[in-house]
Write a protein that holds these residues in place. Structure first.
Motif, PDB file in Angstrom:
ATOM      1  N   GLY A 146       0.815  -1.210   0.000  1.00 45.26           N
ATOM      2  CA  GLY A 146       0.000   0.000   0.000  1.00 45.26           C
ATOM      3  C   GLY A 146       0.848   1.259   0.000  1.00 45.26           C
ATOM      4  O   GLY A 146       0.521   2.246  -0.663  1.00 45.26           O
ATOM      5  N   GLU A 147       1.946   1.224   0.739  1.00 47.43           N
ATOM      6  CA  GLU A 147       2.839   2.380   0.768  1.00 47.43           C
ATOM      7  C   GLU A 147       3.501   2.587  -0.590  1.00 47.43           C
ATOM      8  O   GLU A 147       3.668   3.724  -1.046  1.00 47.43           O
ATOM      9  CB  GLU A 147       3.899   2.182   1.857  1.00 47.43           C
ATOM     10  N   GLN A 148       3.860   1.495  -1.262  1.00 47.69           N
ATOM     11  CA  GLN A 148       4.447   1.617  -2.591  1.00 47.69           C
ATOM     12  C   GLN A 148       3.455   2.229  -3.579  1.00 47.69           C
ATOM     13  O   GLN A 148       3.828   3.059  -4.410  1.00 47.69           O
ATOM     14  CB  GLN A 148       4.917   0.239  -3.077  1.00 47.69           C
ATOM     15  N   GLN A 149       2.203   1.850  -3.469  1.00 44.25           N
ATOM     16  CA  GLN A 149       1.193   2.438  -4.363  1.00 44.25           C
ATOM     17  C   GLN A 149       1.008   3.919  -4.059  1.00 44.25           C
ATOM     18  O   GLN A 149       0.808   4.729  -4.974  1.00 44.25           O
ATOM     19  CB  GLN A 149      -0.139   1.694  -4.225  1.00 44.25           C
ATOM     20  N   ARG A 150       1.116   4.293  -2.805  1.00 47.85           N
ATOM     21  CA  ARG A 150       0.994   5.710  -2.451  1.00 47.85           C
ATOM     22  C   ARG A 150       2.191   6.510  -2.952  1.00 47.85           C
ATOM     23  O   ARG A 150       2.057   7.687  -3.301  1.00 47.85           O
ATOM     24  CB  ARG A 150       0.821   5.856  -0.938  1.00 47.85           C
ATOM     25  N   VAL A 151       3.370   5.886  -3.015  1.00 47.96           N
ATOM     26  CA  VAL A 151       4.521   6.554  -3.633  1.00 47.96           C
ATOM     27  C   VAL A 151       4.210   6.826  -5.103  1.00 47.96           C
ATOM     28  O   VAL A 151       4.519   7.906  -5.627  1.00 47.96           O
ATOM     29  CB  VAL A 151       5.797   5.693  -3.502  1.00 47.96           C
ATOM     30  N   ALA A 152       3.591   5.848  -5.773  1.00 47.03           N
ATOM     31  CA  ALA A 152       3.229   6.027  -7.180  1.00 47.03           C
ATOM     32  C   ALA A 152       2.236   7.172  -7.354  1.00 47.03           C
ATOM     33  O   ALA A 152       2.320   7.941  -8.320  1.00 47.03           O
ATOM     34  CB  ALA A 152       2.650   4.733  -7.738  1.00 47.03           C
ATOM     35  N   ILE A 153       1.313   7.311  -6.420  1.00 46.29           N
ATOM     36  CA  ILE A 153       0.357   8.421  -6.490  1.00 46.29           C
ATOM     37  C   ILE A 153       1.065   9.747  -6.245  1.00 46.29           C
ATOM     38  O   ILE A 153       0.815  10.748  -6.926  1.00 46.29           O
ATOM     39  CB  ILE A 153      -0.790   8.211  -5.481  1.00 46.29           C
ATOM     40  N   ALA A 154       1.991   9.761  -5.283  1.00 47.07           N
ATOM     41  CA  ALA A 154       2.770  10.977  -5.022  1.00 47.07           C
ATOM     42  C   ALA A 154       3.573  11.370  -6.257  1.00 47.07           C
ATOM     43  O   ALA A 154       3.708  12.553  -6.576  1.00 47.07           O
ATOM     44  CB  ALA A 154       3.692  10.762  -3.827  1.00 47.07           C
ATOM     45  N   ARG A 155       4.111  10.387  -6.968  1.00 47.57           N
ATOM     46  CA  ARG A 155       4.858  10.653  -8.202  1.00 47.57           C
ATOM     47  C   ARG A 155       3.957  11.305  -9.245  1.00 47.57           C
ATOM     48  O   ARG A 155       4.388  12.181  -9.996  1.00 47.57           O
ATOM     49  CB  ARG A 155       5.446   9.345  -8.748  1.00 47.57           C
ATOM     50  N   ALA A 156       2.694  10.891  -9.290  1.00 46.07           N
ATOM     51  CA  ALA A 156       1.751  11.515 -10.211  1.00 46.07           C
ATOM     52  C   ALA A 156       1.407  12.937  -9.771  1.00 46.07           C
ATOM     53  O   ALA A 156       1.249  13.839 -10.597  1.00 46.07           O
ATOM     54  CB  ALA A 156       0.478  10.665 -10.307  1.00 46.07           C
ATOM     55  N   LEU A 157       1.321  13.145  -8.464  1.00 49.55           N
ATOM     56  CA  LEU A 157       0.921  14.454  -7.945  1.00 49.55           C
ATOM     57  C   LEU A 157       2.018  15.498  -8.067  1.00 49.55           C
ATOM     58  O   LEU A 157       1.731  16.690  -8.203  1.00 49.55           O
ATOM     59  CB  LEU A 157       0.516  14.330  -6.470  1.00 49.55           C
ATOM     60  N   VAL A 158       3.277  15.083  -8.020  1.00 44.87           N
ATOM     61  CA  VAL A 158       4.374  16.048  -7.979  1.00 44.87           C
ATOM     62  C   VAL A 158       4.410  16.911  -9.233  1.00 44.87           C
ATOM     63  O   VAL A 158       4.892  18.040  -9.213  1.00 44.87           O
ATOM     64  CB  VAL A 158       5.730  15.325  -7.756  1.00 44.87           C
TER      65      VAL A 158
END
Length: 220
Positions: A146-158
């Motif tokens: 779940g944390e890895q998927q949230r990193v992926a979302i953060a990468r999209a948000l940046v």
């Protein structure tokens, strides 16, 4: 904001033709959360890939802010992807030898010798935003799924994009973690981000502003 008109897509392999999209239409308004649902093979992932410009249609039009994206040059299309569009996949696609922060910064690393301090600060803000405060230095292997998927979302948000495309973003997550990811997407929608999401989960699909059903390559 984003409009698909009569999108057609046929895949050919060893002389066999498979019609993935047979005239699909969709309009997504600014700040709207749309979920695409349908059985496997209905065309929803192909449609998402065309909407996000990762795949070109055989015919039809894709309009973004009134301009026909299908007529863009490769260079202009690449600028659109870098600036306005972000994609989150079912699998997070993190580089295992980079930290969470460095994975978030990947959109800015290509062609840059150093990433500006302002962008690095924004990466930390995005990690905080997805609940990963203090974990920016951790490698993906030291994070939960779940944390890895949230990193992926953060990468999209940046990138501070206008549209987020999500292909089964909770597909590999347990229910509790999936609920947290969906709550985050709902919050981002409330802040003005447009979201188009493919999902097999009807409960999650219902959290969107609008559910769009697909069957046999068309929007129902």
């Amino acid at each position: 904001m984003l409009e698909a008109r009569n999108i057609m897509k046929i895949f050919r392999s060893e002389g066999v033709e498979t019609c993935a999209l047979a005239g699909a239409d969709l309009t997504v308004e600014s700040g709207e959360f749309v979920s695409l649902v349908g059985r496997s093979g209905s065309g929803k992932t192909t449609f998402l890939n065309i909407l996000s410009t990762l795949l070109s249609p055989d015919s039809g039009q894709l309009l973004y802010r009134g301009e026909d994206v299908t007529a863009f040059s490769p260079a202009r299309l690449n600028r659109l992807r870098q600036k306005d569009f972000a994609v989150v996949f079912q699998f997070h696609y993190l580089l295992p030898y980079l930290s969470a922060r460095e994975n978030v910064l990947l959109p800015y690393m290509k062609g840059m010798k150093t990433v500006p301090a302002e962008v690095r600060r924004r990466a930390d803000v995005c990690l905080d935003r997805v609940g990963l405060s203090g974990k920016g230095n951790k490698l993906p292997g030291h994070l939960s799924g779940g944390e890895q998927q949230r990193v992926a979302i953060a990468r999209a948000l940046v990138k501070e994009s206008s549209v987020l495309f999500a292909d089964e973003p909770t597909g590999n997550l347990d229910r509790e973690t999936g609920d947290a990811v969906m709550s985050l997407l709902a919050e981002l929608r409330d802040e003005g981000l447009s979201i188009v999401m493919v999902t097999h989960d009807n409960e999650y699909a219902a959290m969107a502003d609008r559910m769009v059903a697909m069957a046999d390559g068309v929007v129902g």
